[in-house]
Write a protein that holds these residues in place. Structure first.
Motif, PDB file in Angstrom:
ATOM      1  N   THR A   1      -8.627   9.078   5.533  1.00  0.00           N
ATOM      2  CA  THR A   1      -7.455   9.693   4.679  1.00  0.00           C
ATOM      3  C   THR A   1      -7.899  11.349   4.458  1.00  0.00           C
ATOM      4  O   THR A   1      -7.335  12.194   4.711  1.00  0.00           O
ATOM      5  CB  THR A   1      -7.335   9.136   3.369  1.00  0.00           C
ATOM      6  N   ALA A   2      -9.354  11.456   4.265  1.00  0.00           N
ATOM      7  CA  ALA A   2      -9.803  12.709   4.048  1.00  0.00           C
ATOM      8  C   ALA A   2      -9.843  13.319   5.282  1.00  0.00           C
ATOM      9  O   ALA A   2      -9.602  14.752   5.400  1.00  0.00           O
ATOM     10  CB  ALA A   2     -11.313  12.375   3.334  1.00  0.00           C
TER      11      ALA A   2
ATOM     12  N   HIS B   1       0.859  -1.184  -0.079  1.00  0.00           N
ATOM     13  CA  HIS B   1      -0.013   0.015   0.094  1.00  0.00           C
ATOM     14  C   HIS B   1       0.879   1.390   0.004  1.00  0.00           C
ATOM     15  O   HIS B   1       0.793   2.121  -0.762  1.00  0.00           O
ATOM     16  CB  HIS B   1      -0.856   0.081   1.249  1.00  0.00           C
TER      17      HIS B   1
ATOM     18  N   LYS C   1      -3.126   9.478  12.834  1.00  0.00           N
ATOM     19  CA  LYS C   1      -4.200   8.571  12.453  1.00  0.00           C
ATOM     20  C   LYS C   1      -3.600   7.049  12.173  1.00  0.00           C
ATOM     21  O   LYS C   1      -2.593   7.052  11.512  1.00  0.00           O
ATOM     22  CB  LYS C   1      -5.136   9.006  11.357  1.00  0.00           C
TER      23      LYS C   1
ATOM     24  N   GLN D   1     -19.359   9.157   7.824  1.00  0.00           N
ATOM     25  CA  GLN D   1     -18.988   9.430   6.768  1.00  0.00           C
ATOM     26  C   GLN D   1     -20.326  10.153   5.978  1.00  0.00           C
ATOM     27  O   GLN D   1     -20.228  10.924   5.157  1.00  0.00           O
ATOM     28  CB  GLN D   1     -18.418   8.236   5.860  1.00  0.00           C
TER      29      GLN D   1
ATOM     30  N   LYS E   1     -11.199   2.525   5.655  1.00  0.00           N
ATOM     31  CA  LYS E   1     -12.172   2.848   4.817  1.00  0.00           C
ATOM     32  C   LYS E   1     -13.405   3.449   4.914  1.00  0.00           C
ATOM     33  O   LYS E   1     -14.364   3.557   4.385  1.00  0.00           O
ATOM     34  CB  LYS E   1     -12.676   1.311   3.844  1.00  0.00           C
ATOM     35  N   ALA E   2     -13.251   4.232   6.380  1.00  0.00           N
ATOM     36  CA  ALA E   2     -14.627   5.321   6.485  1.00  0.00           C
ATOM     37  C   ALA E   2     -14.131   6.618   6.516  1.00  0.00           C
ATOM     38  O   ALA E   2     -14.802   7.322   7.049  1.00  0.00           O
ATOM     39  CB  ALA E   2     -14.792   4.814   8.074  1.00  0.00           C
ATOM     40  N   GLY E   3     -12.983   6.811   5.636  1.00  0.00           N
ATOM     41  CA  GLY E   3     -12.715   8.079   5.212  1.00  0.00           C
ATOM     42  C   GLY E   3     -11.832   8.802   6.114  1.00  0.00           C
ATOM     43  O   GLY E   3     -11.678  10.135   6.379  1.00  0.00           O
TER      44      GLY E   3
ATOM     45  N   LEU F   1     -12.388   4.217  11.498  1.00  0.00           N
ATOM     46  CA  LEU F   1     -12.055   2.716  11.106  1.00  0.00           C
ATOM     47  C   LEU F   1     -11.616   2.912   9.312  1.00  0.00           C
ATOM     48  O   LEU F   1     -11.793   3.746   8.649  1.00  0.00           O
ATOM     49  CB  LEU F   1     -13.481   2.020  10.922  1.00  0.00           C
TER      50      LEU F   1
HETATM   51  N1  LIG Z   1     -13.979  13.913   1.251  1.00  0.00           N
HETATM   52  C1  LIG Z   1     -14.295  12.512   1.772  1.00  0.00           C
HETATM   53  N2  LIG Z   1     -14.874  11.974   2.881  1.00  0.00           N
HETATM   54  C2  LIG Z   1     -15.249  10.986   3.055  1.00  0.00           C
HETATM   55  N3  LIG Z   1     -15.035   9.790   2.624  1.00  0.00           N
HETATM   56  C3  LIG Z   1     -14.303  10.038   1.525  1.00  0.00           C
HETATM   57  C4  LIG Z   1     -13.728  11.083   1.151  1.00  0.00           C
HETATM   58  N4  LIG Z   1     -13.049  10.919  -0.210  1.00  0.00           N
HETATM   59  C5  LIG Z   1     -12.998   9.663  -0.280  1.00  0.00           C
HETATM   60  N5  LIG Z   1     -13.807   9.122   0.438  1.00  0.00           N
HETATM   61  C6  LIG Z   1     -13.968   7.431   0.710  1.00  0.00           C
HETATM   62  O1  LIG Z   1     -13.238   6.962   1.871  1.00  0.00           O
HETATM   63  C7  LIG Z   1     -13.030   5.685   1.594  1.00  0.00           C
HETATM   64  C8  LIG Z   1     -11.401   5.392   1.899  1.00  0.00           C
HETATM   65  O2  LIG Z   1     -11.331   5.519   3.431  1.00  0.00           O
HETATM   66  P1  LIG Z   1     -10.003   5.977   4.032  1.00  0.00           P
HETATM   67  O3  LIG Z   1      -9.316   6.868   3.707  1.00  0.00           O
HETATM   68  O4  LIG Z   1     -10.249   5.692   5.529  1.00  0.00           O
HETATM   69  O5  LIG Z   1      -9.329   4.447   3.568  1.00  0.00           O
HETATM   70  S1  LIG Z   1      -7.899   3.839   4.292  1.00  0.00           S
HETATM   71  O6  LIG Z   1      -8.275   3.011   5.302  1.00  0.00           O
HETATM   72  O7  LIG Z   1      -7.315   4.837   4.868  1.00  0.00           O
HETATM   73  O8  LIG Z   1      -7.341   2.983   3.335  1.00  0.00           O
HETATM   74  C9  LIG Z   1     -13.321   5.553   0.094  1.00  0.00           C
HETATM   75  O9  LIG Z   1     -14.245   4.787  -0.002  1.00  0.00           O
HETATM   76  P2  LIG Z   1     -14.627   3.644  -1.222  1.00  0.00           P
HETATM   77  O10 LIG Z   1     -14.664   4.666  -2.506  1.00  0.00           O
HETATM   78  O11 LIG Z   1     -16.136   3.344  -1.037  1.00  0.00           O
HETATM   79  O12 LIG Z   1     -13.657   2.793  -1.251  1.00  0.00           O
HETATM   80  C10 LIG Z   1     -13.410   6.997  -0.434  1.00  0.00           C
HETATM   81  O13 LIG Z   1     -14.134   6.985  -1.487  1.00  0.00           O
END
Ligand SMILES: Nc1ncnc2c1ncn2[C@@H]1O[C@H](COP(=O)(O)OS(=O)(=O)O)[C@@H](OP(=O)(O)O)[C@H]1O
Length: 480
Positions: free
Chosen positions: A230-231, A60, A280, A390, A226-228, A224
């Motif tokens: 990074t954003a 990754h 984080k 999210q 994939k729950a946003g 968690l």
């Molecule tokens: N601005 C904003 N706000 C909220 N959520 C967003 C945003 N941008 C992206 N996404 C969606 O967040 C999903 C990735 O989550 P993470 O960043 O937590 O993933 S990771 O755990 O760090 O890999 C990933 O979901 P999926 O597209 O369903 O995979 C992103 O689309």
């Protein structure tokens, strides 16, 4: 006979004396970065179950050029599996006693770093390890002098630390320490004779004089995955009172705890006493030991943000993320994958032989928010957590960030005019830029049948309701 015995005793005494003196001499050298008497650090290869997640995360990281992550020095493979590892698709229990091969993809040679001067190629060195145990792999030591799962050289870490210091503070630092400073590039001009250790010493000292230190975090995003998250990192660190960690994810309390608190602190940015140090790591929320460890090691005032999302959507996103890692993030390897084939793989992974949702699947367990939150509430009271959904972020990011500001007692900074909704991304952005993506996203989303969706909804519902009770909040997905 007696004279022989005396002679032997004399020799033994002499040997003892020599080794004692030599021991004192050797110990007088610092153990870190001494080229003549390198005291080798032990590299503990993680238990197999952890190696898998470390392995996937390394892959990754290697591909995450969009957020400036460095190429890893060391990758860990399991058996003859592909480079990015056997993936989370296997049950942990099946990984017992598997062989892991520790190797470096490229020789490490960074002439500027005295402590990584030695070139080491580390091919096919195998270390049989058992689940739950660690084993020392001697030859990897020189690769991991800077330590940690995100092993980066001191120079790389230094560049990150300087990169996160604002240009005006950088200029004050140069002024204070008498370092040359290129104003047009806001760059500190280091002398060619200084190695990374020396630069770090000067940086820490100069920053300390300006009131900045590497402090332990008082605000942590626990996940968690994939729950946003990074954003959220992207939006939060725009606040001038927030100091970010030097790595996007540290995973210290879950995966790298053995490295010790000084290692953890060294991964933090520079902050003043008026700022909050933030990191984080999406693994934290679901590792059982993490709350107790944080309670013991972190400042008593620590607060948490938990990013949550419809658990079904989280599971699907997690599956796609891991499947892309399984394909080594190579679009070309996804030929033939359609929403239907993805759905098939998904179902094979999370539905058991009795045609029921498999409660032991990692993808499922990670989505049982109440199970994990109950564990957290044993160590910290409810008011230490901000639950960031999210769905609410997507609807009204500004309001959520204002709430976070209040929760953290931050000065007001966010203004509604800073944000807009990006239709292409289906997510909010700031006018100054959009958050980076955390997955390449080349795989199609699984087209799950209504029957599977119903099965999953029914499975998650009691956990969702329990989570609502624990948090005293409502979520749009609870009763779906
Ligand atoms: N601005 C904003 N706000 C909220 N959520 C967003 C945003 N941008 C992206 N996404 C969606 O967040 C999903 C990735 O989550 P993470 O960043 O937590 O993933 S990771 O755990 O760090 O890999 C990933 O979901 P999926 O597209 O369903 O995979 C992103 O689309």
């Amino acid at each position: 006979m007696p004279s022989v015995s005396l002679k032997t005793k004399g020799t033994t005494l002499l040997l003892c004396l020599i080794s004692f003196t030599l021991g004192l001499f050797l110990n007088s050298f610092p153990s870190y970065g001494n080229r003549f008497f390198p005291v080798e650090r032990q590299v503990n290869v993680a238990p197999v179950s952890r190696v898998v997640s470390e392995n996937t995360r390394k892959g990754h990281l290697a591909n995450e050029t969009e957020i400036g992550a460095p190429t890893p020095d060391l990758m860990i493979r399991s058996g003859k599996s592909p480079v990015v590892g056997p993936s989370l698709f296997e049950d942990d229990d099946n990984k017992k006693d598997k062989e892991v091969v520790v190797y470096a993809d490229t020789p490490i040679s960074n002439k500027n770093d005295s402590h990584v001067n030695d070139k080491v190629t580390f091919d096919n060195k195998s270390a049989p390890i058992k689940n739950g145990q660690t084993k020392t792999v001697n030859k990897a030591q020189s690769l991991l002098r800077t330590g940690g799962r995100y092993s980066i050289t001191a120079t790389q870490l230094l560049n990150k630390a300087i990169g996160f210091i604002s240009p005006d503070v950088r200029a004050s630092f140069a002024n204070k320490t008498g370092m040359k400073y290129d104003k047009s590039k806001s760059a500190i001009m280091w002398s060619n004779t200084m190695n990374a250790q020396k630069k770090w010493a000067v940086l820490k000292d100069g920053m300390r004089q300006l009131g900045y230190e590497q402090r332990l975090p008082t605000i942590i995003c626990l996940g968690l995955k994939k729950a946003g998250t990074t954003a959220f990192l992207y939006y939060l660190v725009k606040h001038p009172q927030i100091s970010r960690a030097l790595l996007d994810e540290v995973h210290y309390f879950s995966i790298d705890y053995g490295r010790g608190i000084d290692y953890y602190r060294s991964r933090m940015g520079f902050s003043t006493a008026m700022m909050l140090q933030f990191e984080k790591s999406p693994s934290y929320f679901v590792f059982d030991d993490v709350p107790q460890r944080m309670l013991k090691d972190l400042p008593a005032s620590v607060k948490f943000v938990v990013c949550v999302r419809d658990p079904l959507e989280r599971t699907i996103s997690d599956f796609r993320h891991e499947y892309e890692l399984k394909l080594n993030r190579k679009r070309s390897r996804a030929a033939g994958e359609t929403p239907v084939t993805q759905a098939k793989h998904f179902v094979e992974t999370i539905i058991d032989s009795n045609d029921r949702v498999d409660p032991s699947s990692g993808f499922i367990i990670e989505s049982l928010y109440s199970k994990h939150f109950k564990n957290w509430l044993k160590s910290f009271p409810r008011d230490r957590f901000y639950i960031l959904s999210q769905e609410r972020v997507k609807k009204d990011l500004y309001t959520e960030l204002k709430n976070v500001e209040k929760f953290l007692d931050l000065e007001p900074f966010y203004e509604r005019s800073m944000f807009y909704y990006n239709e292409q991304r289906h997510a909010p952005c700031m006018h100054s830029g959009c958050p980076p993506t955390s997955t390449p996203g080349f795989l199609p989303k699984a087209a799950l049948s209504p029957a599977i969706l119903r099965k999953l909804r029914d499975f998650f519902r009691p956990y969702n309701r329990e989570f609502e009770e624990l948090t005293q909040m409502n979520f749009s997905w609870t009763n779906l």
